[in-house]
Design a protein around this motif. Structure first.
Motif, PDB file in Angstrom:
ATOM      1  N   ALA A  39      59.979  59.829  31.316  1.00 30.75           N
ATOM      2  CA  ALA A  39      58.820  60.866  31.170  1.00 30.75           C
ATOM      3  C   ALA A  39      58.275  61.155  32.328  1.00 30.75           C
ATOM      4  CB  ALA A  39      57.545  59.916  30.275  1.00 30.75           C
ATOM      5  N   ALA A  40      58.257  60.481  33.409  1.00 33.82           N
ATOM      6  CA  ALA A  40      57.711  61.019  34.798  1.00 33.82           C
ATOM      7  C   ALA A  40      58.453  61.988  35.335  1.00 33.82           C
ATOM      8  CB  ALA A  40      57.662  59.819  35.666  1.00 33.82           C
ATOM      9  N   SER A  41      59.904  62.095  35.206  1.00 34.31           N
ATOM     10  CA  SER A  41      60.640  63.136  35.860  1.00 34.31           C
ATOM     11  C   SER A  41      60.348  64.251  35.064  1.00 34.31           C
ATOM     12  CB  SER A  41      62.105  62.649  35.500  1.00 34.31           C
ATOM     13  OG  SER A  41      62.954  63.730  35.923  1.00 34.31           O
ATOM     14  N   ILE A  42      60.453  64.205  33.792  1.00 33.22           N
ATOM     15  CA  ILE A  42      60.137  65.681  33.064  1.00 33.22           C
ATOM     16  C   ILE A  42      58.853  66.381  33.394  1.00 33.22           C
ATOM     17  CG2 ILE A  42      60.010  66.527  30.448  1.00 33.22           C
ATOM     18  CD1 ILE A  42      63.107  66.000  31.157  1.00 33.22           C
ATOM     19  N   ALA A  43      57.700  65.342  33.381  1.00 31.16           N
ATOM     20  CA  ALA A  43      56.200  65.948  33.474  1.00 31.16           C
ATOM     21  C   ALA A  43      56.252  66.373  34.975  1.00 31.16           C
ATOM     22  CB  ALA A  43      55.395  64.866  33.377  1.00 31.16           C
ATOM     23  N   GLU A 136      60.449  58.413  42.274  1.00 33.96           N
ATOM     24  CA  GLU A 136      59.920  58.246  43.596  1.00 33.96           C
ATOM     25  C   GLU A 136      60.373  59.590  44.631  1.00 33.96           C
ATOM     26  OE1 GLU A 136      58.122  54.748  45.369  1.00 33.96           O
ATOM     27  OE2 GLU A 136      59.837  53.853  44.148  1.00 33.96           O
ATOM     28  N   LYS A 137      61.909  59.340  44.515  1.00 35.43           N
ATOM     29  CA  LYS A 137      62.430  60.479  45.546  1.00 35.43           C
ATOM     30  C   LYS A 137      62.162  61.950  45.188  1.00 35.43           C
ATOM     31  CE  LYS A 137      66.791  58.934  46.603  1.00 35.43           C
ATOM     32  NZ  LYS A 137      68.280  59.323  46.081  1.00 35.43           N
ATOM     33  N   MET A 138      61.848  61.809  43.939  1.00 34.48           N
ATOM     34  CA  MET A 138      61.521  63.358  43.110  1.00 34.48           C
ATOM     35  C   MET A 138      60.153  63.842  43.716  1.00 34.48           C
ATOM     36  SD  MET A 138      62.746  63.098  39.261  1.00 34.48           S
ATOM     37  CE  MET A 138      64.565  62.662  38.968  1.00 34.48           C
TER      38      MET A 138
END
Ligand code: FAD
Length: 434
Positions: A39-43, A136-138
């Motif tokens: 979810a975090a990556s997509i958002a 986190e890296k993103m």
């Protein structure tokens, strides 16, 4: 209501919060398991300010080590494929079931639905840490040892209280909250959304073992389910690190015949089963045995103004078909996409596009879980496998069932999905006649 007015309202309602530190985010995600990380990556990719609060310090152990091919597309869309490929996890190409002298293999390359034909078997402490680090890296902020303890909503804006390791608290004001807190089940508990479970409570005991007698080749690396009694079975999940996860699952009464510490009891259970004894008696336990019972969970609501509930925090039926992580990634991905649209002011049909969609998959798996524990699905597995070679109709049905086991429970062209209850019960009736 503007951000400042929101804050004033909350401070008026809770004057003791006046001096607390406060952060502002677009989307707050509770939990850094697979659901929260996807979810975090997509958002984050959509340009929103996203933060994850995670109760534990990673790596932390969670059970759920065998993935399904269906989750691979979610992991890819979330940008995790390269980092996951680099881990060299054990590839999973199918699943083997053993009952007495019967043996059947569902090979994911022989399935009805187009899609991924393989996935991984993963030590979860490692897998979840890889995903969380990548997020986190993103550029997503992930706060570990930070527990969400309270939340209040004014319209769709929420203010959450986060407790840190040292006992200090601060607040996060979010335009949207995605609850991916797994068995923490934060929003179902805080918003009184827990739904009672009607299925009988079951129990699991599991540990990681050395596996020096692992059979060579594909057979040794395959996930294997050994059925001991109608409602007592074992998983064997080999990892690429040489260890193998072994777990017994079933009716709570079966576990009462064994005594001692969890390590002692799982060893006794292994000694009790010839197929297990041969491979695992005398092997060393490398991750202490753990037990979990009454793990099924359900929520009255999967979304509301300013929030969505994903993964185990929303629904969990049973470990038998390894569907948990796939539901976690799929619901996390969907919730994030719909939250982005909602925050962009677009019309979103959360009822159909989130709740009904997720529940359709859950209900499909429920049919298979129920018929697994009443024994009819086990008969179907062995019968279709034994007859598939000489009977094209049975071969087709085996492929259709294989797609369900691969997690493709949203493919309505598959009769074993579209009319899952009828398809399973009709086939079981026919098999009984033989
Ligand atoms: P989790 O991975 O549990 O992550 C939730 C995170 O939220 C945790 O890190 C937790 O620390 C954090 N959290 C909790 N409360 C708070 C809070 N208040 N504040 C901040 N953070 C919080 N699934 C499979 O796919 N394959 C399997 O083989 C499989 N085997 C299973 C065997 C058993 C016996 C059981 C019971 C389940 C099994 N599952 C399996 C299911 C699987 O464990 C879950 O479906 C999966 O882990 C759910 O992922 P998630 O991201 O929703 O939650």
């Amino acid at each position: 209501m503007g951000q400042e007015n929101q804050s004033n309202w909350l401070i008026k309602e809770n004057p003791y919060l006046y001096n607390m530190r406060k952060e502002f985010v677009d989307i707050l995600i509770i939990g850094a398991g697979p659901s929260g990380s996807v979810a975090a990556s997509i958002a984050h990719r959509s340009g929103l300010k996203v933060k994850i609060v995670e109760k534990n310090l990673f790596p932390r152990f969670v059970i759920g080590e065998s993935l399904l091919p269906k989750c691979m597309a979610d992991l890819k869309e979330a940008g995790f494929m390269d980092i996951l490929e680099a881990q060299n996890y054990q590839k999973k190409f199918g699943a083997r079931f053993i009952r007495n002298d019967q043996n059947c293999l569902f090979d994911f390359s022989e399935q009805y639905t187009d899609g991924w034909s393989w996935t991984w078997q993963v030590p979860r402490a490692d897998f979840d840490q890889v995903l969380a680090k990548e997020v986190e890296k993103m550029g997503v902020s992930v706060s570990y040892e930070s527990t969400l303890t309270d939340i209040s909503f004014e319209g769709s804006t929420s203010v959450s209280t986060i407790q840190e390791k040292d006992g200090a608290s601060y607040q996060i004001e979010a335009k949207f909250v995605i609850d991916s807190s797994g068995w923490g089940r934060v929003l179902p508990r805080l918003l009184d959304l827990d739904k009672p479970i009607s299925s009988p409570p079951r129990k699991a005991i599991f540990a990681h073992f050395t596996d020096n007698l692992r059979p060579k080749g594909d057979a040794g690396n395959q996930i294997t389910f050994v059925i001991h009694k109608q409602d007592l079975w074992t998983w064997i999940i080999p990892f690429s690190n040489g260890l193998t996860s072994v777990g017994f699952v079933g009716n709570i009464a079966h576990f009462e015949n064994f005594e001692g510490s969890p390590d002692e009891r799982i060893k006794q259970m292994i000694d009790d089963v010839p197929q297990m004894k041969e491979r695992f008696t005398g092997q060393e336990i490398k991750l202490d045995a753990m037990e979990i019972s009454a793990y099924a969970a359900s929520a009255k609501q999967l979304y509301g103004p300013g929030f969505a509930i994903t993964g185990n925090s929303s629904e969990f039926i049973d470990p038998v078909f390894s569907s948990g992580v796939t539901f976690a990634t799929h619901s996390g991905l969907l919730a994030a996409k719909l939250a982005i649209k909602t925050l962009n002011g677009e019309d979103v049909n959360w009822e159909d596009d989130f709740k009904n969609h997720i529940l359709q998959g859950v209900e499909t798996f429920r049919t298979y879980v129920d018929s697994w524990y009443d024994g009819t699905l086990q008969d179907i597995f062995f019968y279709t496998s034994e007859t598939a070679k000489d009977n094209p109709t049975n071969a087709t049905m085996k492929k259709q069932i294989c797609s369900v086991l691969a997690g493709y429970v949203w493919d309505e062209t598959n009769p074993f999905v579209k009319k899952h209850k009828k398809a399973v019960s009709s086939l079981a009736r026919v098999i009984k006649m033989f």
